[in-house]
Enzyme design. Structure first.
Site, short mmCIF file in Angstrom:
data_model
loop_
_atom_site.label_atom_id
_atom_site.label_comp_id
_atom_site.label_asym_id
_atom_site.label_seq_id
_atom_site.Cartn_x
_atom_site.Cartn_y
_atom_site.Cartn_z
N GLY A 102 28.30 33.75 69.40
CA GLY A 102 27.25 33.31 68.48
C GLY A 102 27.44 31.88 68.06
O GLY A 102 28.05 31.09 68.76
N CYS A 103 26.92 31.55 66.88
CA CYS A 103 26.91 30.16 66.47
C CYS A 103 27.64 29.98 65.16
O CYS A 103 27.95 30.94 64.49
CB CYS A 103 25.48 29.68 66.27
N ILE A 104 27.88 28.74 64.84
CA ILE A 104 28.66 28.44 63.64
C ILE A 104 27.85 27.54 62.70
O ILE A 104 27.21 26.63 63.17
CB ILE A 104 29.98 27.76 64.02
N THR A 116 29.65 32.47 58.66
CA THR A 116 30.13 32.99 59.94
C THR A 116 31.59 33.43 59.92
O THR A 116 31.97 34.32 60.67
CB THR A 116 30.00 31.92 61.04
#
Ligand SMILES: Cc1cc2nc3c(=O)[nH]c(=O)nc-3n(C[C@H](O)[C@H](O)[C@H](O)COP(=O)(O)OP(=O)(O)OC[C@H]3O[C@@H](n4cnc5c(N)ncnc54)[C@H](O)[C@@H]3O)c2cc1C
Lengths: 105, 413
Positions: free
Chosen positions: A103-105, B199
């Site tokens: 995924g992304c950060i 995240t």
């Protein structure tokens, strides 16, 4: 490292049940993996996504995000959610026997 | 023979790269051209403050070419495409440039029209974004007239620029409505596609704690499928709904549109995949990408562009000298997270190490992952540093490209 058994074969998985060694996955394992995700029958559309996940993983070293799947797999984001209601990127990665998408950060 | 380095984009990353390169090379050794489509350089971190009346829009904008050192050619033109086989950049109005080295620094673009209904009825009336200057100004006017109801802050999907900015917006909204004396009439909700507030687990825990403490509801794993402006609903792809009277949406992001028209340059979303440590394109040795334009597993932040800049300028030098590149960019990111009431917290991390508590840049320094007034002053000081240190391509005193390990406390979730 935990293991799980699919198609009578023990395979290493991570804490969330994602395969850590995608080479150990076989198509015969997909049905049971899918049922664990609440998907009773894998249709041809599911398989389109599963195969796409594996080829993307082989090419890029990580599974695609939903947005990239929607743009490149030939299956729209809407349909992806119909096929994999609990979240297409994660669920399809699990069934396809690849590690959790970064995924992304 | 003189070499030509062409830098596409004169935002944070393109400007600081060109300025660093100009200092490295004599003008006879190397010509540097920077291309941008407009002349207004916006200090984007300031956009967060505009809706709350804490920053004046005109104060955030300066001339692009004036941020460039003498001896850099500035070309105002819209890029149409890059022909990688011919080492040529084509402009929309005609004309072209050839290069020996290309630096892609054209950032990320907002794509609100890619989400069903987002730019439909209600857009600019009760559905806003603060991610560009006109949007931030419209939202300021809307907030001035807002007297209560459901306010929803939503990130459509990742990647977005500065992934902490939407959280900061929620924190500041809590502060703002308290200051206006209407907080008890406002229901604040933060809606994210992630499975937590952030995240990375340690920071996610700290930030969701802050949301809870401020009475901001957190809705997770919500990937925005549709905005119903008339009915006041956000609808996710898995058909969950969040009702709003005022929605602040961070739209989908993609790379600059010309990337998609340049075969072999970018990925599906228009970002340019480069080596995470050298910033070199995998198939074109003379092409590099930096900043938001790069498809890297790092945050899209000004601090990232700054830390990358040091490595990139050095590597372009090595490339032109025929030497192997240094793989030394470690993913270092440093962000102040404004939390309202004149406080902020600071996070510092890289590809390997998630944001941890402790102090920055060493055991004595600013507190990490913890609210403090000093961090708020740090956030404000960043604006001055941006114009006077980051863009000119200078080092920040005591802070190098590599993430400091010292001062971080490793914890287990
Ligand atoms: C609300 C908000 C808050 C933020 N807060 C912070 C913060 O607190 N700290 C932090 O470090 N970062 C923050 N950021 C992120 C930071 O602003 C960006 O990461 C940074 O500006 C990226 O720089 P860049 O050069 O890659 O892109 P940009 O600065 O966006 O520059 C890209 C340039 O390319 C040009 N361009 C694009 N397409 C074309 C074309 N076809 N032809 C010609 N030119 C073109 C554009 O005009 C633009 O000038 C924030 C961003 C936002 C939106």
């Amino acid at each position: 490292m935990p293991t799980a058994t699919y198609d009578d074969t023990a395979v290493p998985v991570d804490d969330e049940g994602f395969f850590t060694e995608p080479d150990r996955w076989t198509e015969a394992m997909a049905g049971q993996l899918a049922r664990e995700q609440g998907i009773e029958d894998l249709t041809e559309r599911h398989w389109t996504v599963i195969r796409f996940m594996r080829s993307e993983y082989t090419a890029k070293g990580t599974g695609p995000t939903v947005r990239v799947l929607g743009k490149t797999s030939g299956v729209s984001v809407k349909e992806l959610y119909q096929l994999f209601p609990k979240g297409p990127a994660k669920t399809a990665a699990k069934i396809a026997g690849i590690p959790k998408p970064r995924g992304c950060i | 023979m003189s070499k030509h380095i062409v830098v596409l984009g004169s935002g944070t990353a393109g400007t600081l790269t060109a300025n660093r390169l100009r200092r490295m090379y004599d003008e006879r050794e190397c010509r540097i051209t920077v291309v941008d489509q407009d002349d207004d350089h916006v200090y984007q971190p300031g956009l967060l403050f505009v809706p709350f009346g804490l920053a004046q829009p005109h104060g955030l904008v300066r001339s692009r070419p004036r941020q460039l050192h003498d001896g850099i050619d500035y070309r105002r033109a819209r890029i149409d495409r890059v022909d990688l086989d011919a080492d040529t950049v084509h402009f929309a109005v005609g004309g072209w440039l050839t290069y020996d080295v290309l630096v892609v620094a054209t950032g990320a673009m907002l794509l609100p029209e890619e989400t069903e209904g987002l730019t439909g009825p209600g857009w600019g009336e009760k559905v806003f974004t603060f991610y560009d200057l006109p949007g931030a100004i419209d939202l300021h006017h809307a907030l001035e007239h807002f007297d209560g109801g459901r306010v929803v802050v939503n990130v459509a999907d990742l990647p977005v620029k500065c992934p902490v900015a939407p959280l900061e917006f929620a924190f500041l909204a809590d502060w703002y409505f308290q200051r206006c004396g209407i907080r008890d009439r406002v229901e604040l909700t933060y809606v994210t596609p992630l499975d937590g507030a952030f995240t990375k687990p340690v920071a996610a825990r700290a930030l969701s704690g802050l949301l809870a403490h401020k009475g901001i509801e957190l809705v997770t794993e919500f990937t925005l499928g549709e905005v119903d402006g008339t009915g006041g609903r956000l609808v996710s792809y898995d058909e969950r709904e969040v009702a709003f009277d005022l929605a602040v949406v961070v739209p989908l992001h993609g790379g600059a549109a010309y990337v998609g028209r340049s075969p072999g340059l970018g990925d599906e979303l228009g970002f340019v995949p480069v080596d995470p440590h050298t910033l070199q394109h995998p198939d074109r040795a003379n092409v590099f990408a930096i900043g938001d334009a790069a498809g890297l597993p790092a945050s899209k932040a000004g601090s990232v562009a700054h830390f990358e800049g040091e490595v990139l300028a050095h590597n372009i030098g090595r490339f032109l000298a025929g030497q192997p590149l240094d793989a030394s960019y470690d993913g270092h990111t440093n962000c102040f997270v404004e939390t309202g009431f004149h406080k902020a917290l600071l996070i510092d991390f890289n590809y390997e190490t998630e944001p941890l508590p402790g102090h920055f840049p060493a055991a004595v320094g600013l507190p990490l992952l913890k609210e403090s007034h000093a961090n708020h002053l740090g956030k404000l000081a960043f604006e001055w540093l941006y114009w006077h240190s980051l863009l000119p391509g200078r080092e920040l005193p005591g802070i190098g490209s590599a993430m400091p390990e010292h001062g971080k406390n490793h914890v287990h979730v």
